[in-house]
Design an enzyme around this catalytic site. Structure first.
Site, PDB file in Angstrom:
ATOM      1  N   ASP A 165       0.434  -1.101  -0.061  1.00  0.00           N
ATOM      2  CA  ASP A 165       0.488   0.255  -0.209  1.00  0.00           C
ATOM      3  C   ASP A 165       1.138   1.347  -0.025  1.00  0.00           C
ATOM      4  O   ASP A 165       1.678   0.985  -0.030  1.00  0.00           O
ATOM      5  CB  ASP A 165      -0.747   0.047   1.294  1.00  0.00           C
ATOM      6  N   GLU A 168       3.480   1.200   1.751  1.00  0.00           N
ATOM      7  CA  GLU A 168       4.471   0.153   1.454  1.00  0.00           C
ATOM      8  C   GLU A 168       4.230  -0.933   2.886  1.00  0.00           C
ATOM      9  O   GLU A 168       5.216  -1.756   3.272  1.00  0.00           O
ATOM     10  CB  GLU A 168       6.036   0.886   2.275  1.00  0.00           C
ATOM     11  N   GLU A 320       7.665  14.409   9.446  1.00  0.00           N
ATOM     12  CA  GLU A 320       6.245  13.487   8.622  1.00  0.00           C
ATOM     13  C   GLU A 320       5.269  13.011   9.597  1.00  0.00           C
ATOM     14  O   GLU A 320       3.962  13.343   9.565  1.00  0.00           O
ATOM     15  CB  GLU A 320       7.079  12.101   8.669  1.00  0.00           C
TER      16      GLU A 320
END
Ligand code: BGC
Length: 361
Positions: A165, A168, A320
């Site tokens: 996905d 990952e 992130e």
């Protein structure tokens, strides 16, 4: 053009600085395993650049991506041949295929990586067509034509094959977020070029997704799952498989809010996420805010933009994720020891912020 604030300017500077002379855009300049160019991250970044009028930078990325796809066409053809001979029987991915990320010089990376991921190619096709729309360009640049042609054939054939996905993970599943990106890319090409293969594949993908809506009326993270993933918002924004007001989107977003959003506004990827303990993701909080804005909840969207701004470092860098309200707290330290501090600046986080700011102003 939307209002440029200091953080918008800093974000644009960070994105520009992440581009190599050949056009590749690094995922994160200060996190060793992210020192690559992903089609997924790159296309989201290029689209944000386009929204803010930075068309030349975006164009260089798409030219790089097109060249890289064409240079690796033999791998794409090997994957197509594999599917033709095995007729998709079994869950074994092809042994040769286009990678999800390449070195910024365009060569294939040597590190072991879960490279069989399809979503980035859908996002890339969508981004290319977006670039043409935003620059009011009617013809497809020659250098892109071969890449688009190959990617349409690739995705029209491979979309039902389980693959990693967008995070990952879960290589044995068929992911609805991935299918949303493939729908978005193929539909964009079909509309732009009247490509009937792309239109047919997009239709098939949508019918497949509609056939796998859960009995709760929401989209599942993957076929057979009852969990949601915040990236499912892609099914409407930006990939348009459903309208923002479609009941399945309303139900999906309600469940994302219930299961994945914290009281402070931050959004997690999925409930069982253990990557760096599973914190709050900048790009997903921006995505949910964009959805709310489109649904008329401008005040909540603006508050979430404020939340994003509070997470930037003094240099204006977005990481992130924010390691807060961790889903699996005991996994934070092991990731810290393995790969060091959370990636920052993550260019895709900046792209999500820039998109939201563009639409808010
Ligand atoms: C994320 C991917 C992303 C990559 C580079 C991974 O941790 O799961 O979605 O493409 O980082 O940013």
């Amino acid at each position: 053009m939307a209002t440029r604030t200091t953080l918008v300017d800093k974000s644009l500077t960070i994105l520009r600085a992440g581009q190599s002379p050949n056009g590749a855009i690094v995922a994160c300049p200060r996190f060793s395993v992210y020192g690559y160019c992903w089609f997924r991250d790159g296309a989201f970044v290029a689209q944000a650049l386009d929204l803010w009028g930075e068309h030349a930078t975006a164009r260089r990325f798409y030219d790089w991506a097109a060249r890289t796809v064409v240079e690796n066409a033999d791998d794409a053809r090997a994957a197509l041949a594999h599917v033709a001979t095995t007729r998709l029987v079994g869950r074994v991915p092809p042994s040769r295929y286009l990678h999800t990320r390449y070195m910024v010089d365009g060569t294939v990376g040597k590190d072991d990586w879960p490279n069989f991921q399809l979503d980035g190619f859908g996002t890339l096709l969508w981004g290319m067509v977006e670039h043409l729309r935003l620059t009011r360009t009617s013809s497809v640049p020659t250098i892109w034509e071969a890449a688009i042609d190959l990617l349409v054939a690739y995705l029209a054939t491979l979309w039902p094959v389980p693959n990693f996905d967008c995070w990952e993970e879960f290589p044995d599943e068929i992911h609805v977020s991935t299918l949303s990106t493939l729908y978005g890319g193929l539909q964009a090409v079909a509309t732009k070029t009247n490509d009937s293969r792309a239109a047919k594949a997009a239709n098939n993908i949508r019918s497949f997704v509609v056939g796998h809506i859960t009995d709760g009326g929401y989209l599942p993270k993957f076929v057979g799952s009852r969990a949601v993933d915040a990236s499912l918002i892609w099914a409407c924004i930006p990939f348009g498989m459903f309208d923002v007001g479609h009941p399945v989107m309303e139900r999906t977003v309600e469940k994302i809010e219930e299961d994945l959003q914290d009281a402070d506004g931050g959004v997690h990827r999925y409930a069982a996420d253990s990557y760096y303990g599973g914190g709050q993701w900048i790009l997903l909080t921006g995505l949910l805010a964009e959805y709310l804005l489109r649904r008329g909840a401008g005040v909540r969207a603006a508050a979430m933009a404020g939340w994003l701004e509070d997470q930037a470092t003094s240099e204006g860098a977005f990481p992130e994720q924010i390691p807060r309200n961790l889903s699996v707290p005991e996994m934070y330290e092991p990731w810290l020891e393995r790969w060091g501090p959370i990636a920052s600046p993550l260019l895709w986080s900046h792209a999500a912020y820039l998109r939201l700011k563009c639409f808010l102003s």
